[in-house]
Design a protein around this motif. Structure first.
Motif, PDB file in Angstrom:
ATOM      1  N   ALA A 316       0.838  -1.207   0.000  1.00 35.35           N
ATOM      2  CA  ALA A 316       0.000   0.000   0.000  1.00 35.35           C
ATOM      3  C   ALA A 316       0.870   1.254   0.000  1.00 35.35           C
ATOM      4  CB  ALA A 316      -0.929   0.003   1.211  1.00 35.35           C
ATOM      5  N   ALA A 317       1.953   1.239   0.770  1.00 34.52           N
ATOM      6  CA  ALA A 317       2.877   2.372   0.796  1.00 34.52           C
ATOM      7  C   ALA A 317       3.589   2.521  -0.545  1.00 34.52           C
ATOM      8  CB  ALA A 317       3.896   2.191   1.923  1.00 34.52           C
ATOM      9  N   ASN A 318       3.921   1.388  -1.180  1.00 30.98           N
ATOM     10  CA  ASN A 318       4.551   1.447  -2.502  1.00 30.98           C
ATOM     11  C   ASN A 318       3.624   2.088  -3.525  1.00 30.98           C
ATOM     12  OD1 ASN A 318       6.843   0.216  -1.553  1.00 30.98           O
ATOM     13  ND2 ASN A 318       6.325  -1.823  -2.303  1.00 30.98           N
ATOM     14  N   ILE A 319       2.327   1.731  -3.488  1.00 30.35           N
ATOM     15  CA  ILE A 319       1.363   2.324  -4.413  1.00 30.35           C
ATOM     16  C   ILE A 319       1.277   3.832  -4.182  1.00 30.35           C
ATOM     17  CG2 ILE A 319      -1.092   2.430  -5.039  1.00 30.35           C
ATOM     18  CD1 ILE A 319      -1.276  -0.559  -4.339  1.00 30.35           C
ATOM     19  N   ALA A 320       1.172   4.234  -2.926  1.00 31.63           N
ATOM     20  CA  ALA A 320       1.014   5.653  -2.597  1.00 31.63           C
ATOM     21  C   ALA A 320       2.200   6.484  -3.057  1.00 31.63           C
ATOM     22  CB  ALA A 320       0.813   5.807  -1.089  1.00 31.63           C
ATOM     23  N   TRP A 370       9.419   3.544   5.219  1.00 30.78           N
ATOM     24  CA  TRP A 370       9.207   4.474   6.330  1.00 30.78           C
ATOM     25  C   TRP A 370       7.720   4.774   6.484  1.00 30.78           C
ATOM     26  CZ3 TRP A 370      13.561   8.679   5.320  1.00 30.78           C
ATOM     27  CH2 TRP A 370      14.808   8.064   5.489  1.00 30.78           C
ATOM     28  N   LEU A 371       7.051   5.010   5.348  1.00 33.26           N
ATOM     29  CA  LEU A 371       5.614   5.287   5.376  1.00 33.26           C
ATOM     30  C   LEU A 371       4.836   4.064   5.851  1.00 33.26           C
ATOM     31  CD1 LEU A 371       3.097   7.008   4.703  1.00 33.26           C
ATOM     32  CD2 LEU A 371       3.278   6.175   2.337  1.00 33.26           C
ATOM     33  N   ALA A 372       5.285   2.870   5.425  1.00 39.57           N
ATOM     34  CA  ALA A 372       4.568   1.635   5.776  1.00 39.57           C
ATOM     35  C   ALA A 372       4.460   1.460   7.291  1.00 39.57           C
ATOM     36  CB  ALA A 372       5.266   0.432   5.147  1.00 39.57           C
TER      37      ALA A 372
END
Length: 404
Positions: A316-320, A370-372
């Motif tokens: 999900a973080a990769n998509i964002a 980091w976001l994940a």
């Protein structure tokens, strides 16, 4: 012109050493060597490169049409279409609201909706290649969202053109819109049913004749499109869509690639020439707010896409972060807005916004873990921790833009 190419190349090479994408560096070269900054001035009047810049824009959209296939959308099914529609609803909706909040005008708000709403397919593709994620399961929805964005862009530009042309009355605006959509429909029908005929007319074993043929067709239809009130770039996109499905499609993609890169660089360089760095401070806060808004909407879109595909926090973080960058499409809208005589603050705003996100996007994608850590725990994360998650299959890509 030679100086423009060399300056863009030098800056791009230097930036490439630290992982920066080429688009913001080409724009920066135009700003530094344009008439609005002290020192060497390569081009004193941005209009001197107007025709070459237009050709660069035409080739960018022509290549995008070559890469795009309706089969890609069908193969992805409802989830891909839903993920793309969700991404657009969040980002375009936020962009429209942001535009109205600025109070620059309705036409300006419609332009900003597109600027904030659509990712840069060139930068997204490059990020996927550079981060080694082409085989990741989340790459399929990422490319699916780009496909949906491409379809939306074609329709949005066609709808926006009559509004920006400044029709004298509602009836005139409706007539202009009907004429534009009628011609767009004609191009779509030609792309759908005329592929075999065009393929036979275009077929030749001689690369020189093939280059002249597809280039002539793309530029000619782009010019006729302008006649009918459709953006020239969309006419070129439809030609690419048609030729990409012919037997010569693969050869055309190979042959047009260096032309696209060369004249695309001139397009970005020419846009930089029109930017006065002295105007950027006046739009600094709107730019920073727009960047924060885009980041927030991308995180939300990534979370929703992750739930649709039952991904964990990492994908999900990769998509964002992968879809965060803005680039060529925002500059297309900036060019249209400048030609329509809209608010002068639009150009420096779009320039600052694109420069920031074109740099921050790839950097954020490389640090998505980091976001994940900050995202809420998803069902997939719990399954992985307990060892009950089903294995994911690697993604087989039909296309990957510049990665091809």
């Amino acid at each position: 012109m030679g100086g423009a190419f060399l300056a863009a190349a030098v800056l791009a090479r230097a930036g490439g050493r630290i992982g920066l994408p080429t688009i913001p560096l080409f724009i920066l070269a135009g700003i530094l060597l344009g008439p609005h900054t002290p020192g060497v001035v390569l081009v004193s009047d941005p209009h001197d490169l107007e025709m070459l810049s237009a050709l660069g824009l035409v080739l960018l959209l022509f290549y995008l049409g070559l890469e795009f296939h309706l089969d890609d959308l069908k193969a992805g099914g409802r989830r891909m279409a839903l993920a793309g529609a969700t991404y657009l609803a969040l980002n375009v909706g936020a962009g429209l609201g942001f535009g109205f909040a600025l109070g620059w005008g309705t036409s300006e708000a419609l332009v900003l909706a597109g600027v904030l709403g659509i990712s840069s397919s060139a930068i997204v593709t490059k990020v996927l290649v550079d981060t080694g994620r082409l085989g990741n399961p989340e790459t399929r929805p990422i490319l699916g969202i780009i496909v949906v964005e491409d379809i939306f862009l074609a329709l949005y530009l066609a709808a926006l053109q009559p509004i920006l042309s400044g029709a004298d009355s509602l009836a005139a605006a409706v007539l202009d819109g009907a004429k534009a959509f009628g011609f767009l429909l004609l191009l779509a029908l030609a792309a759908r049913f005329g592929t075999k005929l065009v393929g036979r007319l275009m077929h030749t074993r001689d690369d020189e004749l093939l280059v002249i043929s597809f280039l002539g067709m793309a530029v000619f239809v782009a010019g006729v499109s302008e006649w009918f009130g459709v953006a020239d770039a969309i006419g070129a996109f439809m030609v690419g869509l048609m030729l990409g499905s012919t037997s010569s499609g693969a050869r055309i993609r190979t042959l047009v690639h260096p032309l696209r890169d060369a004249f695309g660089a001139i397009f970005f360089f020419a846009f930089g020439l029109s930017i006065n760095p002295g105007d950027l401070p006046s739009v600094l806060w709107p730019v920073l707010l727009a960047v924060l808004l885009t980041f927030a909407m991308n995180v939300l879109a990534g979370l929703l896409a992750g739930r649709m595909y039952r991904f964990g926090r990492g994908p999900a973080a990769n998509i964002a972060t992968t879809l965060l960058a803005r680039g060529e499409f925002a500059l297309i809208l900036a060019t249209m807005a400048a030609g329509a005589g809209l608010d002068e603050r639009l150009s420096p705003f779009i320039a600052g916004y694109v420069l920031l996100l074109a740099v921050l996007g790839p950097l954020a994608a490389g640090r998505a873990h980091w976001l994940a850590r900050l995202l809420p725990r998803a069902e997939r994360d719990s399954e992985e921790e307990s060892g009950t998650a089903p294995p994911t299959e690697p993604v087989s890509l039909v296309k990957a833009g510049d990665a091809g």
